[in-house]
Write a protein that holds these residues in place. Structure first.
Motif, PDB file in Angstrom:
ATOM      1  N   TRP A  36       1.800  -6.752 -10.898  1.00 29.31           N
ATOM      2  CA  TRP A  36       2.443  -7.535  -9.769  1.00 29.31           C
ATOM      3  C   TRP A  36       2.511  -6.601  -8.687  1.00 29.31           C
ATOM      4  O   TRP A  36       3.275  -5.656  -8.733  1.00 29.31           O
ATOM      5  N   TYR A  37       2.030  -6.825  -7.395  1.00 25.35           N
ATOM      6  CA  TYR A  37       1.908  -6.191  -6.205  1.00 25.35           C
ATOM      7  C   TYR A  37       2.880  -7.274  -5.223  1.00 25.35           C
ATOM      8  O   TYR A  37       2.874  -8.325  -5.171  1.00 25.35           O
ATOM      9  N   ARG A  38       3.493  -6.592  -4.132  1.00 23.70           N
ATOM     10  CA  ARG A  38       3.910  -7.302  -3.008  1.00 23.70           C
ATOM     11  C   ARG A  38       3.812  -6.646  -1.929  1.00 23.70           C
ATOM     12  O   ARG A  38       3.444  -5.543  -1.789  1.00 23.70           O
ATOM     13  N   GLN A  39       3.437  -7.399  -0.808  1.00 29.17           N
ATOM     14  CA  GLN A  39       3.473  -7.049   0.652  1.00 29.17           C
ATOM     15  C   GLN A  39       4.433  -7.729   1.638  1.00 29.17           C
ATOM     16  O   GLN A  39       4.041  -8.975   1.624  1.00 29.17           O
ATOM     17  N   ALA A  40       5.347  -7.007   2.093  1.00 30.78           N
ATOM     18  CA  ALA A  40       6.119  -7.488   3.028  1.00 30.78           C
ATOM     19  C   ALA A  40       5.600  -7.534   4.774  1.00 30.78           C
ATOM     20  O   ALA A  40       4.790  -6.502   4.549  1.00 30.78           O
ATOM     21  N   PRO A  41       5.855  -8.253   5.510  1.00 31.33           N
ATOM     22  CA  PRO A  41       5.509  -8.254   6.755  1.00 31.33           C
ATOM     23  C   PRO A  41       5.546  -6.821   7.481  1.00 31.33           C
ATOM     24  O   PRO A  41       6.642  -6.229   7.435  1.00 31.33           O
ATOM     25  N   GLY A  42       4.359  -6.204   7.810  1.00 27.38           N
ATOM     26  CA  GLY A  42       4.527  -5.171   8.662  1.00 27.38           C
ATOM     27  C   GLY A  42       4.460  -3.849   7.619  1.00 27.38           C
ATOM     28  O   GLY A  42       4.587  -2.553   7.857  1.00 27.38           O
ATOM     29  N   LYS A  43       4.536  -3.941   6.274  1.00 26.59           N
ATOM     30  CA  LYS A  43       4.293  -3.164   5.048  1.00 26.59           C
ATOM     31  C   LYS A  43       3.296  -3.105   4.499  1.00 26.59           C
ATOM     32  O   LYS A  43       2.484  -3.965   4.414  1.00 26.59           O
ATOM     33  N   GLU A  44       3.223  -1.649   3.786  1.00 30.64           N
ATOM     34  CA  GLU A  44       1.840  -1.597   2.819  1.00 30.64           C
ATOM     35  C   GLU A  44       2.087  -2.320   1.491  1.00 30.64           C
ATOM     36  O   GLU A  44       3.269  -2.642   1.233  1.00 30.64           O
ATOM     37  N   ARG A  45       1.019  -2.796   1.034  1.00 27.22           N
ATOM     38  CA  ARG A  45       1.110  -3.310  -0.335  1.00 27.22           C
ATOM     39  C   ARG A  45       1.934  -2.233  -1.395  1.00 27.22           C
ATOM     40  O   ARG A  45       1.360  -1.253  -1.394  1.00 27.22           O
ATOM     41  N   GLU A  46       2.898  -2.876  -2.250  1.00 22.06           N
ATOM     42  CA  GLU A  46       3.202  -2.057  -3.266  1.00 22.06           C
ATOM     43  C   GLU A  46       3.228  -2.564  -4.609  1.00 22.06           C
ATOM     44  O   GLU A  46       3.290  -3.820  -4.662  1.00 22.06           O
ATOM     45  N   LEU A  47       2.990  -1.575  -5.516  1.00 19.55           N
ATOM     46  CA  LEU A  47       3.173  -2.165  -7.138  1.00 19.55           C
ATOM     47  C   LEU A  47       4.353  -2.123  -7.406  1.00 19.55           C
ATOM     48  O   LEU A  47       5.148  -0.937  -7.515  1.00 19.55           O
ATOM     49  N   VAL A  48       4.885  -3.190  -7.954  1.00 18.67           N
ATOM     50  CA  VAL A  48       6.102  -3.364  -8.463  1.00 18.67           C
ATOM     51  C   VAL A  48       6.522  -3.351  -9.993  1.00 18.67           C
ATOM     52  O   VAL A  48       7.355  -3.086 -10.397  1.00 18.67           O
ATOM     53  N   ALA A  49       5.435  -3.927 -10.805  1.00 19.33           N
ATOM     54  CA  ALA A  49       5.561  -3.967 -12.222  1.00 19.33           C
ATOM     55  C   ALA A  49       4.362  -4.021 -12.836  1.00 19.33           C
ATOM     56  O   ALA A  49       3.147  -4.604 -11.999  1.00 19.33           O
ATOM     57  N   THR A  50       4.049  -3.490 -13.929  1.00 25.00           N
ATOM     58  CA  THR A  50       2.697  -3.141 -14.611  1.00 25.00           C
ATOM     59  C   THR A  50       2.976  -3.441 -16.122  1.00 25.00           C
ATOM     60  O   THR A  50       4.135  -3.316 -16.678  1.00 25.00           O
ATOM     61  N   ILE A  51       1.891  -4.149 -16.778  1.00 25.45           N
ATOM     62  CA  ILE A  51       2.004  -4.105 -18.192  1.00 25.45           C
ATOM     63  C   ILE A  51       0.510  -3.861 -18.732  1.00 25.45           C
ATOM     64  O   ILE A  51      -0.251  -4.558 -18.382  1.00 25.45           O
ATOM     65  N   THR A  52       0.591  -3.160 -20.004  1.00 23.79           N
ATOM     66  CA  THR A  52      -0.528  -2.469 -20.432  1.00 23.79           C
ATOM     67  C   THR A  52      -0.871  -3.931 -21.416  1.00 23.79           C
ATOM     68  O   THR A  52      -0.212  -4.820 -21.706  1.00 23.79           O
ATOM     69  N   ARG A  53      -2.311  -3.879 -21.864  1.00 26.50           N
ATOM     70  CA  ARG A  53      -2.647  -5.011 -23.097  1.00 26.50           C
ATOM     71  C   ARG A  53      -1.823  -5.041 -24.190  1.00 26.50           C
ATOM     72  O   ARG A  53      -1.896  -5.778 -24.828  1.00 26.50           O
ATOM     73  N   PHE A  54      -1.267  -3.734 -24.464  1.00 27.59           N
ATOM     74  CA  PHE A  54      -0.307  -3.607 -25.589  1.00 27.59           C
ATOM     75  C   PHE A  54       0.965  -4.133 -25.257  1.00 27.59           C
ATOM     76  O   PHE A  54       1.954  -4.159 -26.168  1.00 27.59           O
TER      77      PHE A  54
END
Length: 114
Positions: A36-54
């Motif tokens: 899951w990524y997020r992008q706030a106005p005027g900011k770069e997109r950031e990665l907030v959470a990841t989950i592997t296939r396991f």
């Protein structure tokens, strides 16, 4: 052909909760770490959470302890449970692969405001 469809965003008061969902095509989901990524106005997109296939998860420090990522491999769907939301969580949230990505979907707007 839309490959990633996010939903579940909305307007919520500080301290509230939301659950985001992302339906993905098999080509981007199967075997991939999803994020899951997020992008706030005027900011770069950031990665907030990841989950592997396991099912192993990782979180940005800014959301650790408040957000929980999960996935349903049978449904090619990834979720983000967001609790104790803060105004600084306001952003457009997107899901996508991490090891390889597809075209970004439209995302879902999350607004945290009183």
């Amino acid at each position: 052909q839309v490959q990633l469809v996010e939903s579940g965003g909305g307007l919520v008061q500080p301290g509230g909760s939301l659950r985001l969902s992302c339906a993905a095509s098999g080509s981007i989901f199967s075997g991939n770490t999803m994020g899951w990524y997020r992008q706030a106005p005027g900011k770069e997109r950031e990665l907030v959470a990841t989950i592997t296939r396991f099912g192993s998860t990782n979180y940005a420090d800014s959301v650790k302890g408040r957000f929980t990522i999960s996935r349903d491999n049978a449904k090619n769907t990834v979720y983000l449970q967001m609790n104790s939301l803060k105004p600084e969580d306001t952003a457009v949230y997107h899901c996508n692969g991490v090891l390889w990505r597809d075209t970004w979907g439209q995302g879902t707007q999350v607004t945290v405001s009183s």
